[in-house]
Design an enzyme around this catalytic site. Structure first.
Site, mmCIF file in Angstrom:
data_model
loop_
_atom_site.group_PDB
_atom_site.id
_atom_site.type_symbol
_atom_site.label_atom_id
_atom_site.label_comp_id
_atom_site.label_asym_id
_atom_site.label_seq_id
_atom_site.Cartn_x
_atom_site.Cartn_y
_atom_site.Cartn_z
ATOM 1 N N THR A 71 -1.286 77.012 -1.544
ATOM 2 C CA THR A 71 -0.343 77.552 -0.688
ATOM 3 C C THR A 71 -0.011 77.019 0.637
ATOM 4 O OG1 THR A 71 -0.920 79.713 -1.588
ATOM 5 C CG2 THR A 71 0.187 79.949 0.292
ATOM 6 N N ASN A 92 -6.050 74.481 1.307
ATOM 7 C CA ASN A 92 -5.632 75.922 2.161
ATOM 8 C C ASN A 92 -6.943 76.319 2.968
ATOM 9 O OD1 ASN A 92 -3.527 76.821 0.753
ATOM 10 N ND2 ASN A 92 -4.728 78.301 -0.572
ATOM 11 N N ASP A 195 1.896 86.298 -6.026
ATOM 12 C CA ASP A 195 0.705 85.527 -6.077
ATOM 13 C C ASP A 195 -0.652 86.408 -6.243
ATOM 14 O OD1 ASP A 195 -0.614 82.787 -5.660
ATOM 15 O OD2 ASP A 195 -1.660 84.050 -4.419
ATOM 16 N N HIS A 199 -3.002 86.329 -9.751
ATOM 17 C CA HIS A 199 -4.307 85.934 -9.647
ATOM 18 C C HIS A 199 -5.315 86.958 -10.286
ATOM 19 C CE1 HIS A 199 -4.361 81.943 -7.377
ATOM 20 N NE2 HIS A 199 -3.863 82.718 -6.354
ATOM 21 N N ASP A 242 6.240 78.647 -3.286
ATOM 22 C CA ASP A 242 5.521 77.501 -3.458
ATOM 23 C C ASP A 242 4.969 76.878 -4.660
ATOM 24 O OD1 ASP A 242 3.920 79.606 -3.384
ATOM 25 O OD2 ASP A 242 2.429 79.372 -2.074
ATOM 26 N N HIS A 243 4.614 77.788 -5.628
ATOM 27 C CA HIS A 243 3.938 77.287 -7.056
ATOM 28 C C HIS A 243 3.934 78.340 -7.693
ATOM 29 C CE1 HIS A 243 0.493 79.759 -6.175
ATOM 30 N NE2 HIS A 243 0.555 79.365 -4.645
ATOM 31 N N HIS A 347 -3.478 78.605 -9.836
ATOM 32 C CA HIS A 347 -2.511 77.606 -9.589
ATOM 33 C C HIS A 347 -3.508 76.420 -9.147
ATOM 34 C CE1 HIS A 347 -2.307 78.816 -5.385
ATOM 35 N NE2 HIS A 347 -2.581 80.179 -5.728
HETATM 36 ZN ZN LIG Z 1 0.887 80.544 -2.881
#
Ligand SMILES: [Zn+2]
Ligand SMILES: *[C@@H]1O[C@H](CO)[C@@H](O)[C@H](O)[C@H]1NC(C)=O
Ligand SMILES: *[C@@H]1O[C@H](CO)[C@@H](O)[C@H](O)[C@H]1NC(C)=O
Ligand SMILES: *[C@@H]1O[C@H](CO)[C@@H](O)[C@H](O)[C@H]1NC(C)=O
Ligand SMILES: *[C@@H]1O[C@H](CO)[C@@H](O)[C@H](O)[C@H]1NC(C)=O
Ligand SMILES: *[C@@H]1O[C@H](CO)[C@@H](O)[C@H](O)[C@H]1NC(C)=O
Ligand SMILES: *[C@@H]1O[C@H](CO)[C@@H](O)[C@H](O)[C@H]1NC(C)=O
Ligand SMILES: *[C@@H]1O[C@H](CO)[C@@H](O)[C@H](O)[C@H]1NC(C)=O
Length: 450
Positions: A71, A92, A195, A199, A242-243, A347
């Site tokens: 992130t 991160n 996100d 997760h 971001d991803h 991720h």
């Molecule tokens: Zn992220």
């Protein structure tokens, strides 16, 4: 470079004072990130508002994030246009390999020494060129850069609930006020979903689909507010992320403690148990041995000496990256001593993995309508932001050409108007500076359409 920046500043000033054509007022720009929004999350959920936005504007098939697909590193790439090895926010978590100290994502947001590592984010660059900017929860938005901070910001509290839809609307209203009452030119707005849900429940779960519906409602609400404020023709809106997200594979897990002949007593510093990435500093004299035992330890584990880490990642060439760099194949996270990672989605994987790709959408006066463009890289977004704001970028690793096709021919961005100053001396100066600053191997500085 400095001479050129000065020159351009002079040109822009001249442009303001003595326009050869009527100067259009600068459009505002809102950059929105919905964390962890995988490129294809709209394909198994009804997303009427995102679909309408695509018809009214531009949609990329997907965009490719930089590695490591985490992130804070990626968000900093979005606002600097630099690969992670060039901006230095390599994880991160803030850490110190000498003391072993590590700080969590949230605390790292407040550590300017982590963020301010030689690259200026667009907030500061824009402010230096006379614009006003804001950040709402955006990673990097709470740091001080070379003594300067973003003009207006909202920072989340510890243990923030990122999924509260009521709060999302309040945040959107706050940003609209920043634009209208405080006259900000640029705001970066961050949402921590989908996100968190990806997760916790996995990217294929119903919970993730429901959260994508919530994101879609937020997009509808935002566009309605832009309409209410009469800003549809003066505000450019970019929605990105971001991803993506990958389903975690629970069989054949990687646990370093179980590797034959590997011992944590040979390790001075470790950053493990954080998705699929690992950073290790072996004790003095132990590098070769640790490398040898780990490199063939597990068919899904990749282990590299820092200097041999594949160049395509643009990741390892930074002082903060440790002598050994590890990553797992898609789905495989790296555990240290124990299995302590329980997320169903993760991720951090190879950015060539399709499940790490993410979204890019844009609408507003600068953009074509109903256009789907080919994939490009997150590192290219910054140059586009600068172009839309009509500011001179810092040196960066992106390519402004990558996003050229999405711009409406009539956008009339004033940096392009530099060509109106048909002064041969000036053009020669710009050309020679550009040539000097674009030597092979050096980062692409910036480009005008001259
Ligand atoms: Zn992220
Ligand atoms: C890490 O900690 C050591 C010992 O306190 C200190 O000398 C060093 O400057 C720190 N490094 C960074 C990058 O903060
Ligand atoms: C934001 O920065 C301020 C000032 O540096 C700091 O006191 C605060 O803890 C930071 N907030 C977060 C979430 O890091
Ligand atoms: C980046 O941070 C590292 C420590 O982590 C430090 O050694 C280096 O000098 C910093 N570089 C810049 C340009 O701030
Ligand atoms: C959601 O946010 C609203 C507005 O900030 C707040 O009043 C409410 O208590 C929050 N709800 C939850 C469950 O956190
Ligand atoms: C572990 O080390 C022993 C002793 O050096 C050696 O015989 C054995 O082959 C090693 N095993 C592996 C898997 O590297
Ligand atoms: C690594 O980064 C340094 C600047 O920090 C640069 O001079 C060098 O060319 C880079 N090396 C590679 C292989 O990219
Ligand atoms: C950008 O596009 C122009 C025109 O097509 C081309 O001349 C130029 O080389 C491109 N620049 C880069 C850095 O790719």
């Amino acid at each position: 470079m400095f001479a050129l920046l000065g020159l351009v500043a002079t040109l822009l000033t001249l442009g303001a004072a003595a326009p050869l054509q009527e100067a259009k007022s600068r459009n505002k720009l809102l950059l929105v990130s919905f964390d962890g929004f995988r490129w294809n999350y709209d394909q198994d959920v009804d997303t009427p508002n995102l679909d309408t936005m695509a018809r009214d504007g531009v949609k990329a098939k997907y965009i490719t994030p930089p590695f490591v697909t985490q992130t804070s590193p990626i968000h900093f790439t979005l606002v600097t246009g630099r690969y992670i090895e060039n901006h230095g926010v390599i994880h991160n978590m803030w850490f110190n390999t000498t003391t072993g100290q590590k700080l969590a994502y949230y605390t790292t947001q407040g550590r300017s020494d982590w963020w301010d590592n030689g690259s200026l984010p667009i907030w500061i660059t824009a402010q230096r060129q006379g614009l006003k900017t804001g950040s709402l929860f955006f990673p990097g938005g709470n740091a001080t850069y070379q003594g300067e901070q973003v003009n207006v910001k909202k920072v989340e509290k510890l243990l923030h609930n990122y999924g509260n839809e009521t709060e999302w609307k309040g945040n959107i209203d706050m940003v609209m006020k920043w634009f209208s009452e405080d006259d900000l030119d640029f705001v970066a707005l961050y949402f921590g979903e989908p996100d968190s849900t990806g997760h916790k429940y996995g990217p294929e779960s119903q919970q993730r689909k429901d959260m994508v519906s919530q994101v879609d409602r937020a997009v509808g609400y935002l566009r309605q507010r832009i309409l209410d404020y009469g800003m549809t023709s003066t505000l450019n809106l970019i929605i990105t992320s971001d991803h993506g997200m990958e389903t975690v594979i629970k069989e054949n897990e990687i646990v370093l403690r179980n590797v034959a002949n590997f011992s944590f007593s040979d390790i001075q510093f470790e950053m493990l148990d954080y998705g699929p990435q690992g950073l290790l500093v072996p004790k003095p004299g132990k590098l070769e041995q640790v490398y040898e035992v780990l490199k063939t330890a597990h068919s899904k584990l990749h282990v590299y000496k820092k200097e041999e880490f594949p160049k395509r990642f643009h990741y390892a060439n930074h002082t903060r990256v440790t002598p050994l760099v590890l990553y797992g194949d898609p789905g495989y996270v790296i555990n240290g001593r124990l299995k302590v990672q329980f997320n169903k989605g993760e991720h951090g994987f190879d950015n060539e993995d399709m499940n790490m790709k993410t979204i890019f959408r844009a609408v507003g006066p600068a953009f074509e309508r109903g256009l789907e463009v080919e994939p490009f890289e997150s590192v290219d977004v910054y140059a586009l932001l600068c172009k839309l704001l009509e500011i001179v970028p810092e040196p960066h690793d992106g390519n402004v050409n990558a996003t050229q096709a999405m711009l409406a021919k009539s956008a009339g961005l004033s940096l392009e108007n530099i060509q109106y100053y048909n002064n041969q001396l000036v053009n020669e100066l710009i050309q020679s500076e550009l040539i000097n600053s674009n030597k092979p191997g050096s980062v692409v500085g910036f480009q005008f359409h001259i």
